[in-house]
Design a protein around this motif. Structure first.
Motif, PDB file in Angstrom:
ATOM      1  N   GLN A  99       0.832  -1.202   0.000  1.00  0.00           N
ATOM      2  CA  GLN A  99       0.000   0.000   0.000  1.00  0.00           C
ATOM      3  C   GLN A  99       0.869   1.255   0.000  1.00  0.00           C
ATOM      4  O   GLN A  99       0.566   2.223  -0.700  1.00  0.00           O
ATOM      5  CB  GLN A  99      -0.934   0.007   1.212  1.00  0.00           C
ATOM      6  N   ALA A 100       1.945   1.242   0.774  1.00  0.00           N
ATOM      7  CA  ALA A 100       2.849   2.391   0.807  1.00  0.00           C
ATOM      8  C   ALA A 100       3.461   2.633  -0.567  1.00  0.00           C
ATOM      9  O   ALA A 100       3.607   3.778  -1.000  1.00  0.00           O
ATOM     10  CB  ALA A 100       3.945   2.170   1.847  1.00  0.00           C
ATOM     11  N   ARG A 101       3.817   1.559  -1.274  1.00  0.00           N
ATOM     12  CA  ARG A 101       4.404   1.688  -2.607  1.00  0.00           C
ATOM     13  C   ARG A 101       3.415   2.364  -3.562  1.00  0.00           C
ATOM     14  O   ARG A 101       3.763   3.267  -4.316  1.00  0.00           O
ATOM     15  CB  ARG A 101       4.810   0.310  -3.130  1.00  0.00           C
ATOM     16  N   ILE A 102       2.157   1.937  -3.498  1.00  0.00           N
ATOM     17  CA  ILE A 102       1.131   2.526  -4.369  1.00  0.00           C
ATOM     18  C   ILE A 102       0.890   3.985  -4.004  1.00  0.00           C
ATOM     19  O   ILE A 102       0.782   4.849  -4.880  1.00  0.00           O
ATOM     20  CB  ILE A 102      -0.171   1.703  -4.281  1.00  0.00           C
ATOM     21  N   LEU A 103       0.807   4.289  -2.714  1.00  0.00           N
ATOM     22  CA  LEU A 103       0.618   5.682  -2.285  1.00  0.00           C
ATOM     23  C   LEU A 103       1.788   6.554  -2.720  1.00  0.00           C
ATOM     24  O   LEU A 103       1.592   7.700  -3.136  1.00  0.00           O
ATOM     25  CB  LEU A 103       0.422   5.758  -0.774  1.00  0.00           C
ATOM     26  N   ASN A 104       3.002   6.021  -2.634  1.00  0.00           N
ATOM     27  CA  ASN A 104       4.167   6.785  -3.087  1.00  0.00           C
ATOM     28  C   ASN A 104       4.095   7.053  -4.591  1.00  0.00           C
ATOM     29  O   ASN A 104       4.471   8.132  -5.056  1.00  0.00           O
ATOM     30  CB  ASN A 104       5.464   6.055  -2.734  1.00  0.00           C
ATOM     31  N   GLN A 105       3.606   6.088  -5.378  1.00  0.00           N
ATOM     32  CA  GLN A 105       3.433   6.309  -6.819  1.00  0.00           C
ATOM     33  C   GLN A 105       2.418   7.416  -7.071  1.00  0.00           C
ATOM     34  O   GLN A 105       2.623   8.272  -7.936  1.00  0.00           O
ATOM     35  CB  GLN A 105       2.979   5.022  -7.506  1.00  0.00           C
ATOM     36  N   LEU A 106       1.331   7.413  -6.306  1.00  0.00           N
ATOM     37  CA  LEU A 106       0.317   8.456  -6.456  1.00  0.00           C
ATOM     38  C   LEU A 106       0.893   9.829  -6.114  1.00  0.00           C
ATOM     39  O   LEU A 106       0.636  10.812  -6.813  1.00  0.00           O
ATOM     40  CB  LEU A 106      -0.891   8.159  -5.561  1.00  0.00           C
ATOM     41  N   ILE A 107       1.688   9.897  -5.045  1.00  0.00           N
ATOM     42  CA  ILE A 107       2.320  11.160  -4.663  1.00  0.00           C
ATOM     43  C   ILE A 107       3.254  11.638  -5.767  1.00  0.00           C
ATOM     44  O   ILE A 107       3.242  12.810  -6.138  1.00  0.00           O
ATOM     45  CB  ILE A 107       3.075  11.013  -3.319  1.00  0.00           C
ATOM     46  N   ASP A 108       4.045  10.714  -6.332  1.00  0.00           N
ATOM     47  CA  ASP A 108       4.954  11.084  -7.423  1.00  0.00           C
ATOM     48  C   ASP A 108       4.182  11.648  -8.614  1.00  0.00           C
ATOM     49  O   ASP A 108       4.586  12.647  -9.210  1.00  0.00           O
ATOM     50  CB  ASP A 108       5.781   9.870  -7.872  1.00  0.00           C
ATOM     51  N   GLU A 109       3.065  11.016  -8.950  1.00  0.00           N
ATOM     52  CA  GLU A 109       2.270  11.483 -10.083  1.00  0.00           C
ATOM     53  C   GLU A 109       1.650  12.847  -9.800  1.00  0.00           C
ATOM     54  O   GLU A 109       1.590  13.700 -10.688  1.00  0.00           O
ATOM     55  CB  GLU A 109       1.186  10.459 -10.420  1.00  0.00           C
ATOM     56  N   LEU A 110       1.229  13.076  -8.586  1.00  0.00           N
ATOM     57  CA  LEU A 110       0.664  14.383  -8.234  1.00  0.00           C
ATOM     58  C   LEU A 110       1.717  15.477  -8.326  1.00  0.00           C
ATOM     59  O   LEU A 110       1.437  16.580  -8.776  1.00  0.00           O
ATOM     60  CB  LEU A 110       0.066  14.351  -6.824  1.00  0.00           C
ATOM     61  N   PHE A 111       2.954  15.173  -7.907  1.00  0.00           N
ATOM     62  CA  PHE A 111       4.010  16.179  -7.947  1.00  0.00           C
ATOM     63  C   PHE A 111       4.491  16.450  -9.370  1.00  0.00           C
ATOM     64  O   PHE A 111       5.014  17.514  -9.658  1.00  0.00           O
ATOM     65  CB  PHE A 111       5.191  15.781  -7.055  1.00  0.00           C
ATOM     66  N   GLU A 113       2.552  16.909 -11.728  1.00  0.00           N
ATOM     67  CA  GLU A 113       1.592  17.876 -12.252  1.00  0.00           C
ATOM     68  C   GLU A 113       1.675  19.206 -11.513  1.00  0.00           C
ATOM     69  O   GLU A 113       0.769  20.025 -11.580  1.00  0.00           O
ATOM     70  CB  GLU A 113       0.178  17.299 -12.146  1.00  0.00           C
ATOM     71  N   ASP A 114       2.740  19.433 -10.743  1.00  0.00           N
ATOM     72  CA  ASP A 114       2.974  20.673  -9.998  1.00  0.00           C
ATOM     73  C   ASP A 114       1.860  21.012  -9.005  1.00  0.00           C
ATOM     74  O   ASP A 114       1.433  22.149  -8.902  1.00  0.00           O
ATOM     75  CB  ASP A 114       3.176  21.850 -10.955  1.00  0.00           C
ATOM     76  N   GLN A 115       1.419  20.027  -8.295  1.00  0.00           N
ATOM     77  CA  GLN A 115       0.440  20.271  -7.245  1.00  0.00           C
ATOM     78  C   GLN A 115       1.162  20.836  -6.022  1.00  0.00           C
ATOM     79  O   GLN A 115       2.340  20.620  -5.820  1.00  0.00           O
ATOM     80  CB  GLN A 115      -0.262  18.965  -6.855  1.00  0.00           C
ATOM     81  N   SER A 116       0.434  21.557  -5.184  1.00  0.00           N
ATOM     82  CA  SER A 116       1.066  22.165  -4.007  1.00  0.00           C
ATOM     83  C   SER A 116       0.813  21.309  -2.767  1.00  0.00           C
ATOM     84  O   SER A 116       0.104  21.706  -1.854  1.00  0.00           O
ATOM     85  CB  SER A 116       0.529  23.585  -3.792  1.00  0.00           C
ATOM     86  N   LEU A 117       1.362  20.125  -2.759  1.00  0.00           N
ATOM     87  CA  LEU A 117       1.289  19.228  -1.607  1.00  0.00           C
ATOM     88  C   LEU A 117       2.689  19.049  -1.047  1.00  0.00           C
ATOM     89  O   LEU A 117       3.678  19.196  -1.762  1.00  0.00           O
ATOM     90  CB  LEU A 117       0.739  17.856  -2.029  1.00  0.00           C
ATOM     91  N   THR A 118       2.773  18.708   0.222  1.00  0.00           N
ATOM     92  CA  THR A 118       4.088  18.415   0.791  1.00  0.00           C
ATOM     93  C   THR A 118       4.386  16.942   0.540  1.00  0.00           C
ATOM     94  O   THR A 118       3.542  16.081   0.770  1.00  0.00           O
ATOM     95  CB  THR A 118       4.126  18.705   2.297  1.00  0.00           C
ATOM     96  N   GLU A 119       5.561  16.680   0.074  1.00  0.00           N
ATOM     97  CA  GLU A 119       5.934  15.309  -0.268  1.00  0.00           C
ATOM     98  C   GLU A 119       6.562  14.631   0.941  1.00  0.00           C
ATOM     99  O   GLU A 119       7.592  15.072   1.449  1.00  0.00           O
ATOM    100  CB  GLU A 119       6.941  15.300  -1.434  1.00  0.00           C
ATOM    101  N   GLU A 120       5.933  13.587   1.402  1.00  0.00           N
ATOM    102  CA  GLU A 120       6.495  12.770   2.470  1.00  0.00           C
ATOM    103  C   GLU A 120       6.375  11.316   2.044  1.00  0.00           C
ATOM    104  O   GLU A 120       5.284  10.783   1.899  1.00  0.00           O
ATOM    105  CB  GLU A 120       5.742  12.986   3.786  1.00  0.00           C
ATOM    106  N   ARG A 121       7.513  10.704   1.794  1.00  0.00           N
ATOM    107  CA  ARG A 121       7.530   9.329   1.313  1.00  0.00           C
ATOM    108  C   ARG A 121       7.219   8.373   2.460  1.00  0.00           C
ATOM    109  O   ARG A 121       7.656   8.567   3.580  1.00  0.00           O
ATOM    110  CB  ARG A 121       8.902   8.980   0.739  1.00  0.00           C
ATOM    111  N   LEU A 122       6.464   7.334   2.146  1.00  0.00           N
ATOM    112  CA  LEU A 122       6.154   6.299   3.112  1.00  0.00           C
ATOM    113  C   LEU A 122       7.177   5.182   3.000  1.00  0.00           C
ATOM    114  O   LEU A 122       7.686   4.900   1.917  1.00  0.00           O
ATOM    115  CB  LEU A 122       4.752   5.733   2.843  1.00  0.00           C
ATOM    116  N   LYS A 123       7.481   4.541   4.113  1.00  0.00           N
ATOM    117  CA  LYS A 123       8.421   3.427   4.115  1.00  0.00           C
ATOM    118  C   LYS A 123       7.747   2.227   3.463  1.00  0.00           C
ATOM    119  O   LYS A 123       6.698   1.788   3.897  1.00  0.00           O
ATOM    120  CB  LYS A 123       8.833   3.083   5.544  1.00  0.00           C
ATOM    121  N   GLU A 124       8.351   1.724   2.398  1.00  0.00           N
ATOM    122  CA  GLU A 124       7.743   0.645   1.634  1.00  0.00           C
ATOM    123  C   GLU A 124       8.176  -0.735   2.091  1.00  0.00           C
ATOM    124  O   GLU A 124       7.443  -1.702   1.933  1.00  0.00           O
ATOM    125  CB  GLU A 124       8.059   0.812   0.142  1.00  0.00           C
ATOM    126  N   LEU A 125       9.361  -0.848   2.636  1.00  0.00           N
ATOM    127  CA  LEU A 125       9.855  -2.153   3.047  1.00  0.00           C
ATOM    128  C   LEU A 125       9.505  -2.371   4.515  1.00  0.00           C
ATOM    129  O   LEU A 125      10.303  -2.142   5.415  1.00  0.00           O
ATOM    130  CB  LEU A 125      11.371  -2.250   2.829  1.00  0.00           C
TER     131      LEU A 125
END
Length: 151
Positions: A99-111, A113-125
């Motif tokens: 789930q963390a891996r998928i959420l991180n992919q979504l965050i990458d895709e949002l960024f 597109e120059d969205q104004s969100l703070t990027e905080e990566r989730l631990k995937e392993l």
């Protein structure tokens, strides 16, 4: 509190902790061979080969079995505890890592597109594969058989 010092003489406890620390050390060595550099985070991180959780509970259950007997209530408790920990390591935490891996992919895709969100990566392993759990279990059992005296 007088008996608290006995904790430091509990061989099953000490051997179980040693199995856990050895598994974490092996992870660091695997990391060196895999990436060609030392990663000190691998000494304290979850996930990876072998499972330190499985090594700890494998050594614990084996040590209890050797000292209290394979038919004892104490062994039954330690064995069931080990099964729960290993199931969690390979099942629940592995799913959380996916789930963390998928959420991180979504965050990458949002960024992208120059969205104004703070990027905080989730631990995937977070969890372990069944092979990593089995390797940790085998390590813990082997250490206990060699180090815990039979009573």
């Amino acid at each position: 509190m007088q008996d608290f010092g006995a904790v430091f003489h509990n061989q099953v406890l000490l051997i179980s902790l040693a199995a856990c620390f050895l598994a974490q050390g092996i992870k660091a060595i695997v990391e060196i061979f895999r990436n060609g550099k030392i990663n000190l985070r691998s000494l304290v991180s979850t996930g990876g080969m072998p499972s330190a959780h499985s090594a700890l509970v494998g050594a614990l259950a084996t040590g209890v079995g050797l000292q209290k007997g394979w038919g004892s209530n104490e062994f039954a408790i330690a064995c069931l505890f080990a099964v729960i920990v290993m199931y969690d390591a390979a099942g629940v935490r592995q799913a959380a890592g996916k789930q963390a891996r998928i959420l991180n992919q979504l965050i990458d895709e949002l960024f992208q597109e120059d969205q104004s969100l703070t990027e905080e990566r989730l631990k995937e392993l977070l969890g372990h594969t069944p092979v990593q759990v089995f390797a940790g279990l085998a390590l813990g059992i082997a250490i206990a058989f060699f180090a815990v005296p039979v009573q």
